[in-house]
Design a protein around this motif. Structure first.
Motif, PDB file in Angstrom:
ATOM      1  N   HIS A  89      43.473  40.618  41.365  1.00  0.00           N
ATOM      2  CA  HIS A  89      44.367  41.442  40.762  1.00  0.00           C
ATOM      3  C   HIS A  89      43.877  42.661  40.405  1.00  0.00           C
ATOM      4  CE1 HIS A  89      47.308  37.949  40.891  1.00  0.00           C
ATOM      5  NE2 HIS A  89      46.026  37.314  40.863  1.00  0.00           N
ATOM      6  N   TYR A  90      44.719  43.642  40.760  1.00  0.00           N
ATOM      7  CA  TYR A  90      44.296  45.395  40.266  1.00  0.00           C
ATOM      8  C   TYR A  90      45.414  45.820  39.685  1.00  0.00           C
ATOM      9  CZ  TYR A  90      40.496  44.005  43.497  1.00  0.00           C
ATOM     10  OH  TYR A  90      39.464  43.310  44.322  1.00  0.00           O
ATOM     11  N   PHE A 108      41.660  42.419  28.934  1.00  0.00           N
ATOM     12  CA  PHE A 108      40.834  43.000  30.210  1.00  0.00           C
ATOM     13  C   PHE A 108      39.368  43.250  30.006  1.00  0.00           C
ATOM     14  CE2 PHE A 108      39.869  47.157  32.484  1.00  0.00           C
ATOM     15  CZ  PHE A 108      39.799  46.564  33.802  1.00  0.00           C
ATOM     16  N   ALA A 109      38.549  42.805  30.766  1.00  0.00           N
ATOM     17  CA  ALA A 109      37.221  42.956  30.983  1.00  0.00           C
ATOM     18  C   ALA A 109      36.196  43.614  32.034  1.00  0.00           C
ATOM     19  CB  ALA A 109      36.676  41.567  30.712  1.00  0.00           C
ATOM     20  N   GLY A 110      37.273  44.173  32.967  1.00  0.00           N
ATOM     21  CA  GLY A 110      36.647  44.844  34.206  1.00  0.00           C
ATOM     22  C   GLY A 110      36.460  46.349  33.988  1.00  0.00           C
ATOM     23  N   PRO A 111      36.238  46.981  35.208  1.00  0.00           N
ATOM     24  CA  PRO A 111      36.046  48.295  35.275  1.00  0.00           C
ATOM     25  C   PRO A 111      37.351  49.031  35.363  1.00  0.00           C
ATOM     26  CG  PRO A 111      35.451  47.687  37.446  1.00  0.00           C
ATOM     27  CD  PRO A 111      36.026  46.324  36.634  1.00  0.00           C
ATOM     28  N   PRO A 153      36.473  42.350  46.023  1.00  0.00           N
ATOM     29  CA  PRO A 153      36.177  41.708  47.332  1.00  0.00           C
ATOM     30  C   PRO A 153      37.050  42.368  48.366  1.00  0.00           C
ATOM     31  CG  PRO A 153      36.622  40.263  45.662  1.00  0.00           C
ATOM     32  CD  PRO A 153      36.508  41.518  44.991  1.00  0.00           C
ATOM     33  N   ASP A 154      36.609  42.839  49.673  1.00  0.00           N
ATOM     34  CA  ASP A 154      37.531  43.074  50.616  1.00  0.00           C
ATOM     35  C   ASP A 154      38.237  44.460  50.615  1.00  0.00           C
ATOM     36  OD1 ASP A 154      36.389  40.727  51.750  1.00  0.00           O
ATOM     37  OD2 ASP A 154      38.333  39.828  51.351  1.00  0.00           O
ATOM     38  N   ILE A 199      43.331  40.915  35.277  1.00  0.00           N
ATOM     39  CA  ILE A 199      43.165  41.974  36.030  1.00  0.00           C
ATOM     40  C   ILE A 199      41.560  42.250  36.420  1.00  0.00           C
ATOM     41  CG2 ILE A 199      43.538  44.501  35.968  1.00  0.00           C
ATOM     42  CD1 ILE A 199      46.167  42.847  36.125  1.00  0.00           C
ATOM     43  N   GLU A 200      41.243  42.258  37.678  1.00  0.00           N
ATOM     44  CA  GLU A 200      39.872  42.703  38.340  1.00  0.00           C
ATOM     45  C   GLU A 200      39.452  44.114  37.787  1.00  0.00           C
ATOM     46  OE1 GLU A 200      38.452  40.185  39.553  1.00  0.00           O
ATOM     47  OE2 GLU A 200      36.591  40.943  40.649  1.00  0.00           O
TER      48      GLU A 200
END
Ligand SMILES: [Zn+2]
Length: 474
Positions: free
Chosen positions: A25-26, A78-81, A158-159, A54-55
Motif C-alpha cells: 500500500h502506498y 507509518f515507518a516507511g520512506p 516490489p514491482d 503504508i509501505e
C-alpha cells in the motif's frame, strides 16, 4: 493496481490517494484538509487506514494541503520512506515545523480564551482544544524523507517504480509516473499530476512534458476557468499598492509562506527598482520566511532565467531596502501601533491560522486599508469569505465588519487554468484510458470533464471520497 481516493475528492484540499500494487500500500501525498473547523479536525485526525499499513509515501510537493498530515501518519505508525524531490524534502522541514507550531499556538490561544470566558461565567461546556500534532511529531517525520533526483526511475516497492518531472507549481514541485510491472499481466503506468503550474510564474520554471501513461490522476482547481494573462501581474500589483498608499492605508496580504511570498517579494523588488511604487515599509511577517529563503538559495538550480539574472548581477532577489522579515511574535505585534501606509505579507494563505489572523482582526474594519488576495481560497475558509466580500466575517470566533477594500491578484495563480491543463495533458494523452479528476470543486470538475471529452475523447470522472477503482488493462 487499485486506487482509492481519500482526499481532495470533489474539493481542493487534503490531497491523499491510496495505491495498492503487488499487495503493498502506498500514499500519493498526505495533505491537510482545510475547511470548517470541526469537519477539518475530524477529517485530519482520523486517517481511514492504519499508518503502519503504508509501505511508502510519494509526495508531489511541499504545500501543506499535500504534505501537512505526514506527522499524523508517522504518529499513527507509518515507518516507511517518504519519496520526493530534494527541494521538497528541504522545504518540508521548516513548513511542517511551522504547521505544528501554528496548531500548538492556536490551541493555546483558544484554550486561554475559554478559561477567560469561564471566569466570566460563560461557555462551561467548551472542551479543551488539542493541537492536531506537535513540533515533536513533525521532527519524528523528517528522518523518513528520501530525496530522489527528478527524471530517473527509482524503485518505490516490489514491482513498482517512481519517476518525477518538474510540475512548475512551486519550488521542487513534481508530477509523478508510477509504473507497476505485475508478475502476470501487462505493465500499468499511472501519472499523478500533483498541482500543475504555469509558464511565466516568477522564480520557477514552466511545467515539463510528461510521457504517455495508461491512467491519469489530474488536479482540476481551475478546470472551468481561464486566467488573466500573467504579464499583467506587475501592473495589477502596482495599481493596488499605489491606490492604498494614496489613502494612507495598509495592505494586508495573506499568502502561502512558501512560494507565493517569495514571488510577491521578487515582483515588489522589481517594481521598486523601476520606481513604479513608492519605497514604503514592507514586512514579511513569517518566522518561516527566513528559513525558507535559505532553502530557495540552496536550490538555485531550479530557478528560471529572471531569478537567475538577479543572482548573476550580484543582487539578492529576496531582499531589498525597506523590506523586513519579522521572525519574532514581539516584532509582529509592533505593527499593531504602526501608522500606514505599509504592507504586510503573512500566512496562512487561506487565512485559516497564523499571524495573518491578527493583522486582519486589527485592520479589516478600516476602509483605507486593502486586503490583497493572492491565491486560491478553498470553500468555507476565511480567505474565501473575504474574497467574496462578505459584509461581516468571524475572526477568532468574533464577528468583524469587512470595510477594507478587497483586491484580487488572480494572475499569480500557481495552478494551470483549463487551457493550460489541456495543453499539459497533450503529450501524455496518447493511449490514455481514463482520467480521474481531483483537487477541484464540482463545478470546475464538470467543466473540465466536458473539455477533456471534447478534445481527447477520453473518459474523465471526478471520484468521491472513499471511491475505489481497479486499474486494469485488457
Ligand atoms: Zn500546491
Amino acid at each position: 493496481m487499485k486506487l482509492t481516493f481519500w482526499g481532495a475528492a470533489r474539493t481542493v484540499t487534503g490531497s491523499m490517494h491510496h495505491v495498492e500494487a503487488s499487495g503493498k500500500h502506498y500514499l500519493l501525498d498526505c495533505g491537510q484538509y482545510q475547511g470548517r473547523r470541526k469537519e477539518a479536525e475530524e477529517r485530519n485526525r482520523n486517517l481511514p487506514f492504519p499508518g503502519a499499513s503504508i509501505e511508502a509515501v510519494l509526495l508531489s510537493h511541499a504545500h501543506i494541503d499535500h504534505s501537512g498530515n505526514l506527522p499524523l501518519l508517522v504518529r499513527n505508525g507509518f515507518a516507511g520512506p517518504i519519496y520526493t524531490s530534494a527541494a521538497t524534502a528541504d522545504l518540508c522541514v521548516p513548513m511542517l515545523t511551522d504547521s505544528a507550531m501554528i496548531q500548538e499556538k492556536d490551541a493555546l490561544y483558544l484554550n486561554r480564551r475559554t478559561l477567560r470566558r469561564r471566569a466570566l461565567g460563560a461557555n462551561h461546556d467548551t472542551p479543551e482544544v488539542k493541537p492536531m500534532y506537535t513540533v515533536e511529531d513533525a521532527q519524528h517525520t523528517f528522518p523518513h524523507f528520501r530525496p530522489l533526483a527528478m527524471h530517473q526511475a527509482h524503485p518505490a516497492g516490489p514491482d513498482l517504480t517512481y519517476q518525477t518531472f518538474d510540475a512548475g507549481h512551486m519550488l521542487g514541485s513534481t508530477c509523478m509516473v508510477l509504473e507497476h510491472t505485475p508478475r502476470s499481466g501487462p505493465k500499468i503506468r499511472l501519472c499523478f499530476s500533483g498541482d500543475v503550474g504555469r509558464a511565466g510564474l516568477p522564480i520557477i520554471r514552466k511545467p515539463e512534458a510528461v510521457p504517455p501513461v495508461d491512467f491519469l490522476i489530474m488536479e482540476s482547481t481551475y478546470g472551468g476557468r481561464l486566467h488573466k494573462h500573467i504579464e499583467h501581474v506587475a501592473d495589477t500589483l502596482a495599481t493596488v499598492v499605489n491606490r492604498t498608499h494614496h489613502r494612507g492605508g495598509k495592505l494586508i496580504v495573506p499568502a502561502f509562506a512558501v512560494g507565493r511570498t517569495q514571488q510577491l517579494v521578487l515582483l515588489l523588488h522589481e517594481l521598486i527598482r523601476a520606481s513604479r511604487i513608492p519605497p514604503f515599509p514592507i514586512f514579511v511577517d513569517s518566522p518561516l520566511a527566513v528559513n525558507v529563503t535559505e532553502v530557495f538559495r540552496k536550490h538555485k538550480e531550479l530557478f528560471d532565467a529572471e531569478a537567475t539574472a538577479f543572482e548573476e548581477h550580484g543582487e539578492d532577489p529576496f531582499g531589498f531596502h525597506r523590506l523586513r522579515y519579522l521572525r519574532e511574535a514581539s516584532e509582529s505585534k509592533t505593527l499593531n501601533d504602526l501608522r500606514g501606509p505599509w504592507m504586510v505579507i503573512s500566512a496562512s494563505g487561506m487565512c485559516e491560522a497564523g499571524r495573518i489572523l491578527h493583522h486582519l482582526k486589527n485592520n479589516i474594519e478600516d476602509p483605507r486599508n486593502t486586503v490583497l488576495i493572492t491565491g486560491y481560497q478553498a470553500e468555507n475558509t476565511l480567505g474565501r469569505k473575504i474574497a467574496e466580500g462578505h459584509s461581516e466575517v468571524n475572526i477568532f470566533g468574533e464577528p468583524h465588519r469587512l470595510r477594507a477594500e478587497v483586491a484580487l491578484l488572480d494572475e499569480l495563480s500557481g495552478h494551470a487554468d483549463q487551457q493550460e491543463l489541456l495543453a499539459w495533458m497533450e503529450p501524455l494523452a496518447k493511449g490514455l484510458r481514463r482520467v480521474f479528476l481531483v483537487h477541484g470543486e464540482p463545478a470546475q470538475q464538470e467543466a473540465l470533464i466536458s473539455a477533456i471529452t471534447a478534445r481527447f475523447r477520453i473518459e474523465a470522472i471526478a471520484p468521491e471520497r472513499g471511491q475505489a477503482f481497479d486499474l486494469a488493462i485488457g
